[in-house]
Design a protein around this motif. Structure first.
Motif, PDB file in Angstrom:
ATOM      1  N   GLU A 260      43.589  47.602  46.176  1.00 31.43           N
ATOM      2  CA  GLU A 260      44.765  46.743  46.377  1.00 31.43           C
ATOM      3  C   GLU A 260      44.616  46.391  44.533  1.00 31.43           C
ATOM      4  O   GLU A 260      45.897  46.339  43.933  1.00 31.43           O
ATOM      5  N   ASN A 261      43.414  45.371  44.423  1.00 33.33           N
ATOM      6  CA  ASN A 261      43.143  44.523  42.927  1.00 33.33           C
ATOM      7  C   ASN A 261      41.614  45.044  42.816  1.00 33.33           C
ATOM      8  O   ASN A 261      41.016  45.631  43.213  1.00 33.33           O
ATOM      9  N   LYS A 262      41.554  43.836  41.466  1.00 32.70           N
ATOM     10  CA  LYS A 262      40.743  44.022  40.554  1.00 32.70           C
ATOM     11  C   LYS A 262      39.530  42.930  40.466  1.00 32.70           C
ATOM     12  O   LYS A 262      39.198  42.807  39.369  1.00 32.70           O
ATOM     13  N   THR A 263      39.207  42.482  41.025  1.00 35.49           N
ATOM     14  CA  THR A 263      39.391  41.004  41.435  1.00 35.49           C
ATOM     15  C   THR A 263      37.921  41.002  41.547  1.00 35.49           C
ATOM     16  O   THR A 263      38.225  41.607  43.227  1.00 35.49           O
ATOM     17  N   TYR A 264      37.111  41.192  41.533  1.00 30.23           N
ATOM     18  CA  TYR A 264      35.877  41.190  42.010  1.00 30.23           C
ATOM     19  C   TYR A 264      35.824  39.888  42.533  1.00 30.23           C
ATOM     20  O   TYR A 264      34.953  40.255  43.665  1.00 30.23           O
ATOM     21  N   SER A 265      35.806  38.536  42.550  1.00 29.38           N
ATOM     22  CA  SER A 265      35.589  37.310  43.701  1.00 29.38           C
ATOM     23  C   SER A 265      36.874  37.751  44.916  1.00 29.38           C
ATOM     24  O   SER A 265      36.994  36.601  45.387  1.00 29.38           O
ATOM     25  N   ASP A 266      37.588  38.685  44.923  1.00 29.13           N
ATOM     26  CA  ASP A 266      38.139  38.502  46.050  1.00 29.13           C
ATOM     27  C   ASP A 266      37.339  38.595  47.216  1.00 29.13           C
ATOM     28  O   ASP A 266      37.002  40.041  47.572  1.00 29.13           O
ATOM     29  N   ILE A 267      36.836  37.952  48.150  1.00 32.35           N
ATOM     30  CA  ILE A 267      35.639  38.144  49.000  1.00 32.35           C
ATOM     31  C   ILE A 267      35.884  37.225  50.586  1.00 32.35           C
ATOM     32  O   ILE A 267      36.564  36.165  50.310  1.00 32.35           O
ATOM     33  N   ASP A 268      35.877  38.066  51.724  1.00 35.75           N
ATOM     34  CA  ASP A 268      35.658  37.071  52.487  1.00 35.75           C
ATOM     35  C   ASP A 268      34.464  36.616  53.259  1.00 35.75           C
ATOM     36  O   ASP A 268      34.183  38.576  53.678  1.00 35.75           O
ATOM     37  N   TRP A 269      33.663  36.073  52.939  1.00 37.46           N
ATOM     38  CA  TRP A 269      32.603  36.147  53.290  1.00 37.46           C
ATOM     39  C   TRP A 269      32.308  35.987  54.717  1.00 37.46           C
ATOM     40  O   TRP A 269      33.228  35.752  55.113  1.00 37.46           O
ATOM     41  N   ILE A 270      31.755  36.192  55.180  1.00 42.51           N
ATOM     42  CA  ILE A 270      31.302  36.341  56.937  1.00 42.51           C
ATOM     43  C   ILE A 270      30.175  35.514  57.090  1.00 42.51           C
ATOM     44  O   ILE A 270      29.076  35.510  56.846  1.00 42.51           O
ATOM     45  N   ASP A 271      30.403  34.593  58.581  1.00 44.17           N
ATOM     46  CA  ASP A 271      29.655  33.093  58.868  1.00 44.17           C
ATOM     47  C   ASP A 271      28.482  34.319  59.892  1.00 44.17           C
ATOM     48  O   ASP A 271      28.959  34.865  60.390  1.00 44.17           O
TER      49      ASP A 271
END
Length: 276
Positions: A260-271
């Protein structure tokens, strides 16, 4: 061209080791004087390898993509992991040294791979994604790519992230592509692990010893799985899956993303407390 169908995470929970490998692992990407292609219905990414030794190799369209030529409706990212070689695009020659990259926009009719010296062959790893617009071809030398340092040796994950196809380097429709180089005595990539529902990813490992392995982690955070990987193998990581890896020693990987996008930092970190 091999075909890999998309998988439902509810079904993947029931897969045994063979089924996991059959669905997500890509092997034998480099066969002498052949182009190997794997088509995944996960965002319709194509992963491939071209290993020209004595012959020039042309990238051909197949029935699977329903096009007159490969890049009629696609874009392409290439990284040379071998000795110096050439990629010839509609007659124009681009020389790629070891770890140089190339972005190729849609509309190029002829893509040819060639080695400079058959005794020191090039190895072209590539990914391709559907494209709605033509962007200019851009050569990305390894010494000109954007490099970001990440991690630290205390967590065994000190690494350099090299961005080849990224908005900071060149334009593309949806394809992102780069390389992660682990420093000596570091074995983890992307840990803590993460998800990005907006993009899927392909991991390709190389610069590994013959007896080295990487445990590629995948699956939902509460239902993890792993695939044992060896040198010059790749793995499909669906958007619902975590992706991380740990090796027996340091290695290099190419990551490629579409979605959907090219935003490298678009991340959902996992606890880490949620991993099982």
């Amino acid at each position: 061209m091999e075909i890999r169908h998309a998988s439902n995470p509810k079904d993947v929970k029931l897969y045994d080791t063979k089924r996991l490998r059959d669905e997500f692992l890509m092997t034998d990407l480099f066969n002498i004087d052949e182009v190997k292609l794997v088509y995944s219905f996960t965002d319709r990414i194509i992963t491939g390898g071209a290993f020209p030794v004595k012959e020039e190799l042309k990238l051909e369209a197949g029935k699977e993509i329903g096009a007159d030529y490969f890049l009629q409706g696609r874009e392409l990212g290439i990284i040379n992991i071998g000795a110096e070689g050439e990629v010839i695009l509609d007659g124009e020659v681009y020389k790629l040294k070891h770890k140089d990259g190339l972005y190729v926009g849609k509309g190029i009719k002829d893509v040819v791979f060639k080695s400079i010296d058959s005794n020191k062959s090039a190895k072209f790893y590539f990914n391709s994604a559907p494209a709605h617009k033509k962007y200019p071809t851009v050569k990305i030398d390894i010494d000109k790519a954007e490099i970001v340092k990440s991690g630290d040796i205390a967590q065994s994950n000190a690494r350099r992230i090299v961005k080849y196809i990224d908005p900071s380097v060149c334009e593309s429709c949806q394809l992102l592509m780069g390389m992660t180089i682990l420093e000596p005595n570091n074995v983890w990539n992307t840990m803590p692990c993460h998800l990005h529902d907006r993009r899927m990813e392909v991991y390709f490992y190389f610069d590994m010893d013959d007896d080295g392995i990487v445990f590629q982690l995948m699956g939902e955070p509460g239902e993890t799985r792993h695939i044992v990987m060896r040198n010059e193998q790749a793995a499909i990581s669906p958007s619902w899956s975590i992706h991380s890896g740990v090796g027996t020693k340091n290695y290099t990987l190419v990551w490629s993303m579409v979605g959907e996008n090219k935003t490298y930092s678009d991340i959902d970190w996992i606890d880490l407390d949620t991993l099982k």
